[in-house]
Design a protein around this motif. Structure first.
Motif, mmCIF file in Angstrom:
data_model
loop_
_atom_site.group_PDB
_atom_site.id
_atom_site.type_symbol
_atom_site.label_atom_id
_atom_site.label_comp_id
_atom_site.label_asym_id
_atom_site.label_seq_id
_atom_site.Cartn_x
_atom_site.Cartn_y
_atom_site.Cartn_z
ATOM 1 N N GLU A 204 0.815 -1.213 0.000
ATOM 2 C CA GLU A 204 0.000 0.000 0.000
ATOM 3 C C GLU A 204 0.851 1.266 0.000
ATOM 4 O O GLU A 204 0.377 2.332 -0.393
ATOM 5 C CB GLU A 204 -0.921 0.001 1.223
ATOM 6 N N HIS A 205 2.102 1.151 0.434
ATOM 7 C CA HIS A 205 2.971 2.315 0.559
ATOM 8 C C HIS A 205 3.953 2.458 -0.615
ATOM 9 O O HIS A 205 4.746 3.396 -0.634
ATOM 10 C CB HIS A 205 3.762 2.240 1.875
ATOM 11 N N LEU A 206 3.902 1.538 -1.554
ATOM 12 C CA LEU A 206 4.853 1.584 -2.663
ATOM 13 C C LEU A 206 4.274 2.379 -3.835
ATOM 14 O O LEU A 206 3.127 2.167 -4.223
ATOM 15 C CB LEU A 206 5.202 0.167 -3.129
ATOM 16 N N PRO A 207 5.055 3.285 -4.420
ATOM 17 C CA PRO A 207 4.577 4.034 -5.593
ATOM 18 C C PRO A 207 4.523 3.130 -6.820
ATOM 19 O O PRO A 207 5.085 2.038 -6.825
ATOM 20 C CB PRO A 207 5.628 5.136 -5.755
ATOM 21 N N PRO A 208 3.873 3.565 -7.886
ATOM 22 C CA PRO A 208 3.757 2.726 -9.090
ATOM 23 C C PRO A 208 5.058 2.660 -9.889
ATOM 24 O O PRO A 208 5.925 3.527 -9.779
ATOM 25 C CB PRO A 208 2.658 3.418 -9.893
ATOM 26 N N LEU A 209 5.155 1.620 -10.684
ATOM 27 C CA LEU A 209 6.241 1.456 -11.642
ATOM 28 C C LEU A 209 5.680 1.773 -13.022
ATOM 29 O O LEU A 209 4.662 1.201 -13.433
ATOM 30 C CB LEU A 209 6.767 0.022 -11.608
ATOM 31 N N THR A 210 6.317 2.692 -13.732
ATOM 32 C CA THR A 210 5.839 3.083 -15.062
ATOM 33 C C THR A 210 6.762 2.513 -16.135
ATOM 34 O O THR A 210 7.993 2.615 -16.035
ATOM 35 C CB THR A 210 5.783 4.616 -15.200
ATOM 36 N N LEU A 211 6.157 1.912 -17.142
ATOM 37 C CA LEU A 211 6.884 1.349 -18.280
ATOM 38 C C LEU A 211 6.498 2.102 -19.544
ATOM 39 O O LEU A 211 5.317 2.197 -19.882
ATOM 40 C CB LEU A 211 6.541 -0.137 -18.431
ATOM 41 N N TYR A 212 7.493 2.648 -20.234
ATOM 42 C CA TYR A 212 7.291 3.251 -21.558
ATOM 43 C C TYR A 212 7.603 2.161 -22.573
ATOM 44 O O TYR A 212 8.715 1.614 -22.596
ATOM 45 C CB TYR A 212 8.180 4.481 -21.721
ATOM 46 N N PHE A 213 6.641 1.889 -23.443
ATOM 47 C CA PHE A 213 6.589 0.625 -24.178
ATOM 48 C C PHE A 213 6.214 0.850 -25.638
ATOM 49 O O PHE A 213 5.402 1.722 -25.956
ATOM 50 C CB PHE A 213 5.531 -0.249 -23.478
ATOM 51 N N SER A 214 6.805 0.061 -26.519
ATOM 52 C CA SER A 214 6.380 0.026 -27.920
ATOM 53 C C SER A 214 6.041 -1.409 -28.286
ATOM 54 O O SER A 214 6.831 -2.318 -28.024
ATOM 55 C CB SER A 214 7.489 0.544 -28.845
ATOM 56 N N ILE A 215 4.889 -1.614 -28.893
ATOM 57 C CA ILE A 215 4.455 -2.961 -29.242
ATOM 58 C C ILE A 215 5.368 -3.584 -30.296
ATOM 59 O O ILE A 215 5.403 -4.803 -30.446
ATOM 60 C CB ILE A 215 2.989 -2.960 -29.713
ATOM 61 N N ARG A 216 6.133 -2.777 -31.023
ATOM 62 C CA ARG A 216 7.000 -3.334 -32.055
ATOM 63 C C ARG A 216 8.401 -3.671 -31.539
ATOM 64 O O ARG A 216 9.172 -4.352 -32.211
ATOM 65 C CB ARG A 216 7.133 -2.345 -33.220
ATOM 66 N N SER A 217 8.747 -3.209 -30.371
ATOM 67 C CA SER A 217 10.101 -3.371 -29.842
ATOM 68 C C SER A 217 10.302 -4.741 -29.195
ATOM 69 O O SER A 217 9.617 -5.076 -28.221
ATOM 70 C CB SER A 217 10.374 -2.275 -28.808
ATOM 71 N N PRO A 218 11.251 -5.551 -29.690
ATOM 72 C CA PRO A 218 11.535 -6.840 -29.045
ATOM 73 C C PRO A 218 11.967 -6.682 -27.595
ATOM 74 O O PRO A 218 11.558 -7.465 -26.733
ATOM 75 C CB PRO A 218 12.673 -7.418 -29.902
ATOM 76 N N TYR A 219 12.791 -5.668 -27.323
ATOM 77 C CA TYR A 219 13.220 -5.448 -25.945
ATOM 78 C C TYR A 219 12.040 -5.031 -25.062
ATOM 79 O O TYR A 219 12.017 -5.337 -23.865
ATOM 80 C CB TYR A 219 14.301 -4.376 -25.894
ATOM 81 N N SER A 220 11.057 -4.315 -25.639
ATOM 82 C CA SER A 220 9.862 -3.969 -24.873
ATOM 83 C C SER A 220 9.106 -5.225 -24.454
ATOM 84 O O SER A 220 8.510 -5.273 -23.369
ATOM 85 C CB SER A 220 8.936 -3.053 -25.679
ATOM 86 N N HIS A 221 9.100 -6.224 -25.324
ATOM 87 C CA HIS A 221 8.452 -7.493 -24.971
ATOM 88 C C HIS A 221 9.103 -8.088 -23.729
ATOM 89 O O HIS A 221 8.408 -8.486 -22.778
ATOM 90 C CB HIS A 221 8.550 -8.473 -26.141
ATOM 91 N N LEU A 222 10.431 -8.123 -23.713
ATOM 92 C CA LEU A 222 11.133 -8.647 -22.533
ATOM 93 C C LEU A 222 10.886 -7.763 -21.322
ATOM 94 O O LEU A 222 10.732 -8.260 -20.201
ATOM 95 C CB LEU A 222 12.639 -8.738 -22.808
ATOM 96 N N GLY A 223 10.876 -6.443 -21.542
ATOM 97 C CA GLY A 223 10.653 -5.516 -20.442
ATOM 98 C C GLY A 223 9.274 -5.670 -19.834
ATOM 99 O O GLY A 223 9.112 -5.638 -18.603
ATOM 100 N N LEU A 224 8.257 -5.845 -20.678
ATOM 101 C CA LEU A 224 6.893 -6.017 -20.182
ATOM 102 C C LEU A 224 6.765 -7.312 -19.387
ATOM 103 O O LEU A 224 6.174 -7.325 -18.296
ATOM 104 C CB LEU A 224 5.912 -6.013 -21.358
ATOM 105 N N GLU A 225 7.297 -8.391 -19.921
ATOM 106 C CA GLU A 225 7.223 -9.675 -19.214
ATOM 107 C C GLU A 225 7.855 -9.568 -17.826
ATOM 108 O O GLU A 225 7.298 -10.047 -16.829
ATOM 109 C CB GLU A 225 7.926 -10.769 -20.021
ATOM 110 N N GLN A 226 9.020 -8.935 -17.743
ATOM 111 C CA GLN A 226 9.711 -8.821 -16.457
ATOM 112 C C GLN A 226 9.011 -7.837 -15.522
ATOM 113 O O GLN A 226 8.952 -8.059 -14.307
ATOM 114 C CB GLN A 226 11.156 -8.376 -16.686
#
Length: 402
Positions: A204-226
């Motif tokens: 309840e005390h932790l702030p959010p984690l924001t991900l800037y993401f592109s659906i075409r980026s392979p590294y974004s795929h890995l980043g989203l999964e993690q």
């Protein structure tokens, strides 16, 4: 014993090149008694605009990022970015050629340049045209080999970038010779440490984690999964902010870069237990489909599930998201209603928020995806989530102590 040739491309102004040389000092004796390693060093000064679309931001981030690696591995690194004259730079570049294939001599030049800055003995390369010729020769050789930047190590058909890809080379050599050795450079993996107690209250005390993401980026795929794994493990809310792919923003990506990213993503995915490889590029209509339905997914409270389903579809299942039949499969995989979703396909509202998300990313001092923001910690790259995890663990510790 057969010689194993390792080609190391080093850029004097590149912090990753400096750290790589320091890592090789530890790497060489660890494997030398088992393998005849022969290092060949190639000074370069590549700054291809296709490889570095935002060079100033890349350089600023690289220095900050390298500073964090110093803490992990105990390398030498200046507290402030060195300011060197063109004369000092060229003199040091010439000294690198004089060092030839000596790791010790090359590292000495880097240390002098990064920490002291006084002119070095440049030997016979005092002539500007001769130094430029040597650098151009190495730049062209790097290009012919199939890469575009310094801080790279090439061994038997495969590229390894900086310190954090050395573990792939280590595992390859260990498997090749059946060695009973531990890897040295594996300190950037996520720890996924457990809570001691009071997990719900802590979350309840932790702030959010924001991900800037592109659906075409392979590294974004890995980043989203993690990021999804991290969100679930630590109870941190994940906020995903999609942006348009580089190509759809008018930026070009060289074929060498695309090929390297594909192969690097495959091995990084394997290392992290993430599926990747059966790709159906969503460029164009597939990206537009994805973003047009994002607001609908948000209203259903399933935006993360939707992007995860879409990312897996185009990166691991080869689903054609440009077709309505493919899009229908993805929507249903995300647990959403296709009849409702398809009424949103004509929406153009996403273009405004995609632009705002990109502007916000630039305001953070970043430019590429995936990028992550947690409180005051902003990092670029799916392989830098460990920095965010460190911040989360510090917050958990602080909350648990209150």
């Amino acid at each position: 014993m057969r010689e194993h040739r390792l080609e190391v491309f080093i850029d004097l102004q590149d912090p990753y090149s400096y750290l790589l040389l320091q890592a090789l000092v530890e790497f060489r004796p660890h494997y030398f008694s088992h393998l005849k390693l022969a290092f060949h060093f190639y000074p370069v000064n590549c700054q291809d605009s296709e490889a570095f679309p935002e060079l100033a931001l890349w350089k600023a981030n690289a220095f900050d990022d390298a500073s964090y690696f110093v803490e992990r591995y105990g390398f030498d690194f200046p507290a402030n970015k060195p300011m060197r004259s063109d004369g000092e730079l060229r003199c040091a570049q010439a000294a690198l050629f004089k060092a030839e294939n000596s790791l010790t001599a090359c590292l000495a030049v880097f240390r002098h340049f990064w920490h002291e800055g006084a002119e070095l003995d440049s030997g016979s390369l005092n002539c500007d045209s001769l130094l430029d010729e040597r650098l151009d020769t190495n730049n062209h050789y790097l290009n012919r080999r199939g890469h575009y930047m310094g801080g790279m190590l090439y061994y038997a058909g495969e590229w390894y970038w900086g310190v954090d890809r050395l573990v792939h080379l280590e595992r390859r050599l260990i498997k090749l010779k059946g060695l009973n050795l531990q890897t040295l450079f594996d300190k950037s993996d996520l720890a996924f440490k457990g809570f001691k107690e009071r997990k719900t209250k802590v979350c309840e005390h932790l702030p959010p984690l924001t991900l800037y993401f592109s659906i075409r980026s392979p590294y974004s795929h890995l980043g989203l999964e993690q990021a999804v794994r991290m969100s679930e493990h630590y109870g941190v809310k994940l906020v995903v902010k999609p942006v348009l792919p580089m190509v759809m923003r008018g930026l070009s990506v060289s074929s060498k870069k695309k090929l390297y990213i594909f192969h690097d993503t495959k091995r990084e995915a394997l290392k992290r237990g993430i599926r990747y490889g059966f790709v159906a590029d969503p460029l164009g209509k597939g990206v537009e489909h994805c973003y047009a339905l994002f607001d609908y997914a948000c209203r259903q409270g399933r935006e993360v599930e939707y992007l995860l389903a879409y990312s897996r579809a185009v990166n691991t299942q080869g689903i054609n998201s440009k077709s309505l039949s493919g899009l229908k499969k993805i929507v249903q995989m995300a647990g959403l209603d296709w009849q409702d979703a398809q009424t949103e396909l004509s929406s153009e509202d996403w273009r405004d928020w995609a632009k705002r998300n990109l502007e916000e990313l630039y305001e953070l001092g970043l430019w590429g995806v995936p990028s992550f923001s947690y409180k005051t910690c902003q990092v670029w790259g799916q392989d830098r989530l460990f920095r965010i995890e460190d911040e989360i663990l510090e917050d958990i510790k602080r909350v648990e102590q209150t």
